[in-house]
Write an enzyme that holds these catalytic residues in place. Structure first.
Site, PDB file in Angstrom:
ATOM      1  N   ILE A 385       0.824  -1.201   0.000  1.00 56.72           N
ATOM      2  CA  ILE A 385       0.000   0.000   0.000  1.00 56.72           C
ATOM      3  C   ILE A 385       0.860   1.253   0.000  1.00 56.72           C
ATOM      4  O   ILE A 385       0.569   2.229  -0.704  1.00 56.72           O
ATOM      5  CB  ILE A 385      -0.951  -0.053   1.203  1.00 56.72           C
ATOM      6  N   ASP A 386       1.943   1.245   0.764  1.00 54.09           N
ATOM      7  CA  ASP A 386       2.798   2.422   0.879  1.00 54.09           C
ATOM      8  C   ASP A 386       3.482   2.731  -0.449  1.00 54.09           C
ATOM      9  O   ASP A 386       3.526   3.885  -0.895  1.00 54.09           O
ATOM     10  CB  ASP A 386       3.836   2.192   1.981  1.00 54.09           C
ATOM     11  N   ASP A 387       4.047   1.713  -1.097  1.00 49.08           N
ATOM     12  CA  ASP A 387       4.668   1.933  -2.395  1.00 49.08           C
ATOM     13  C   ASP A 387       3.651   2.426  -3.412  1.00 49.08           C
ATOM     14  O   ASP A 387       3.956   3.302  -4.231  1.00 49.08           O
ATOM     15  CB  ASP A 387       5.312   0.638  -2.902  1.00 49.08           C
TER      16      ASP A 387
END
Length: 634
Positions: A385-387
């Site tokens: 999710i962060d990437d």
């Protein structure tokens, strides 16, 4: 609030010059394919585990290693010894205290490599380990690894039965990285019936703390979760002796199928060091021939993590190329100084890395169209999710055919919101807290809970790409961030050190969601950031803040100073002396080649267990901070 001062033309001009020099460095260091990629380094445990793997695969014959293996081990030994502390131990991050697990792993690796235990530095290392509690104080993974060689009693390490794979969706309640570790490790533990060979007479008995039990530690009281799991562990051990052999064989076969499926379209299982190492060991036990395609590929992908350029020898835990590229692209785009074709090339490369296959995340979201981005060169089963949020930010200024990918990624991020309103790293609602009491869960990474830093970044990315501030997902994200704020006005950062990181991205998320700079949460965050500024104008924070559960100051670093400046600018503070001194710090600390220097670990793998140095953070985030400062409305 510190006094507001007029931002001088001289400061703006100096900031612009500094940013331009940084942009020029990035232009000169972009790979031909369009990406940026920096080293990702950690502590000595990776090199120590490498020596353990060599012992597993190529044990010394008649007391001698074969020459090629000996040569590699000698390089690893030098790499480990270069980082030994003056008092004897090994730490988890630069300038940190000695850590018992890192120290035990180093001692084992050095001793098995032939370093004399009577040597002064080994004596000091042994004394440090005993002072920290001895072998008994090691975490479960250290003890399990040693037990495979008969160096710690098997009855006193947690059992990880391969039958876990037969529990269906329950295995997906463990974090993605934990399941990727324990499934191959369960095969290794199950099939290592007799200890693997070690050099004649080799032992670690000198590391045992006198009078301390070898048994797994219990909590007070009978009816508590940990003690219940310890009783279950005893059942597992009975099963190992008397259980169904047919069921175990079925479990091992299914576990290996699970592993093999996840080594397709990726650079090794989960594309991270520990699962890749245990996969090789499992294949070895299952008698995969050295030239078997799956084994050869597993060993090749693991070897690729090694950096050995004649001067340096170390292992990277994984490759951070997508993450590095997305941050660099975002910073360059915000600067407005980069040649458009550079952003286009980076954007086109990033688009080739969009995930279009279903992975582990789809167990809880089976009807969602695949999208998202992973961290490494290839890791199709594990987009994170962060990437994905960072890539969406990075693609904003890139002129490439991105519209369809952005739509898919936005939809995927919305679908990956957890029920508490936040976002985690890989999975949805990965929050069965009781699993943290499982005996092999003491690596502090059993779960993948939602966190403020990722939530803030996701909210920022979604709103940037057209999701309205009044969208239910954004409102839930804002409510989550407001609940997660600490009493002092900060937020904890799960994936960066620590409160400075969390506060920066939480505030950016709130402001992107339309929250006013007069909102209490935003005001308190700005006051907190100003209150912790160092005398030199920068900001710094120690990873010890995770252990203390409160901000622990440290010498200023470029990346953490950039996060603080970004947080203040997001809070509406564009004039204060704190902001100006932070910008001045970044200007003054820039090197002649347009880079910044930073030795500290400002990235977080697993709090209190594993920290990271992203070697591009020191350049990307200062550029982003300067670019944001130059664009600020005054």
């Amino acid at each position: 609030m510190t006094p507001s001062l007029q931002v001088t033309d001289a400061l703006v001009a100096a900031a612009a010059k500094t940013a331009r020099q940084s942009v020029e460095w990035f232009a000169a260091n972009q790979h031909d394919s369009g990406y940026w990629w920096g080293d990702l380094t950690a502590d000595t445990t990776l090199e120590a585990d490498y020596i353990l793997l060599q012992l597993w695969l190529y044990p010394p014959q008649h007391g001698s290693w074969n020459p090629p293996v000996r040569q590699q081990i000698d390089r690893a030994v030098r790499s480990i010894r270069e980082r030994q502390l003056a008092e004897g131990g090994f730490n988890l991050f630069p300038d940190g205290p000695a850590d018992v697990n890192a120290s035990i792993k180093a001692y084992f690796a050095l001793k098995v490599a032939g370093v004399a235990v009577a040597e002064a530095r080994m004596v000091a290392l042994r004394e440090t380990i005993l002072r920290l509690g001895g072998l008994q104080a090691a975490n479960s993974y250290v003890k399990i690894n040693l037990s495979l060689f008969g160096l710690y009693p098997r009855p006193h390490v947690p059992s990880i039965p391969p039958e876990l794979i037969l529990l269906g969706k329950t295995v997906y309640e463990m974090s993605s990285w934990t399941r990727a570790i324990v499934i191959p490790l369960s095969i290794v533990q199950a099939l290592t019936v007799e200890p693997r060979p070690v050099p004649a007479g080799f032992s670690l008995a000198e590391l045992l703390a006198p009078g301390v039990s070898l048994a797994l530690p219990r909590d007070d009281g009978f009816f508590n979760r940990r003690n219940t799991f310890l009783r279950i562990d005893k059942v597992f051990k009975l099963w190992e002796r008397f259980g169904s052999g047919a069921l175990r064989r079925r479990a091992i076969r299914k576990a290996m199928e699970w592993i093999t499926e996840r080594t397709r379209y990726t650079d090794g299982l989960a594309a991270i060091y520990p699962p890749m190492m245990y996969t090789i060991m499992a294949m070895d036990l299952l008698e995969y021939a050295a030239d078997h395609p799956d084994r050869a590929e597993a060993e090749n992908q693991f070897a690729n993590l090694m950096v050995d350029d004649g001067e340096r020898f170390f292992f990277q835990p994984c490759f951070s190329v997508v993450w590095d590229t997305a941050i660099a692209c975002h910073a360059l785009g915000e600067s407005g100084m980069a040649a458009p074709e550079r952003l286009t090339r980076a954007g086109e490369w990033l688009l080739t890395k969009e995930v279009r296959r279903k992975g582990d995340w789809s167990v809880k979201r089976p009807n969602v169209e695949p999208s998202g981005w992973y961290f490494e060169f290839a890791n199709e089963h594990y987009p994170d999710i962060d990437d994905t949020a960072m890539v969406l930010l990075g693609l904003q200024e890139a002129a490439c055919g991105k519209a369809a990918a952005i739509r898919r990624a936005v939809d995927w991020l919305l679908a990956m919101q957890s029920s508490d309103g936040g976002w985690a790293a890989f999975d949805v609602d990965n929050n069965w807290q009781f699993l943290s009491d499982v005996p092999f869960a003491d690596h502090n990474a059993m779960l993948d809970p939602t966190c403020p830093d990722i939530t803030g970044r996701v909210v920022e990315a979604l709103t940037l790409h057209g999701v309205r501030a009044d969208h239910p997902a954004i409102r839930k994200g804002v409510a989550y961030l407001e609940r997660a704020q600490e009493a002092d006005g900060s937020w904890q950062g799960r994936w960066g050190v620590n409160y400075i990181y969390g506060t920066c991205f939480a505030v950016r998320g709130l402001r992107a969601a339309g929250e006013s700079d007069r909102e209490v949460a935003v005001l308190r965050a700005g006051e907190w950031l100003r209150s912790i500024q160092n005398a030199d104008g920068g900001w710094g924070e120690s990873p010890e803040s995770y252990r203390e559960n409160v901000f622990v100051p440290a010498p200023s670093t470029p990346s953490q100073t950039a996060w603080a400046v970004l947080g203040l600018l997001a809070s509406g503070d564009t004039y204060s002396s704190s902001v100006q001194r932070g910008v001045e710090y970044l200007i003054q600390k820039q090197n002649a080649d347009g880079t910044w220097s930073e030795e500290a670990a400002t990235g977080t793998g697993f709090p209190n267990v594993f920290y990271l140095r992203y070697h591009l953070y020191r350049n990307s985030f200062p550029l982003l901070a300067l670019a944001t400062f130059l664009k600020a409305e005054r």
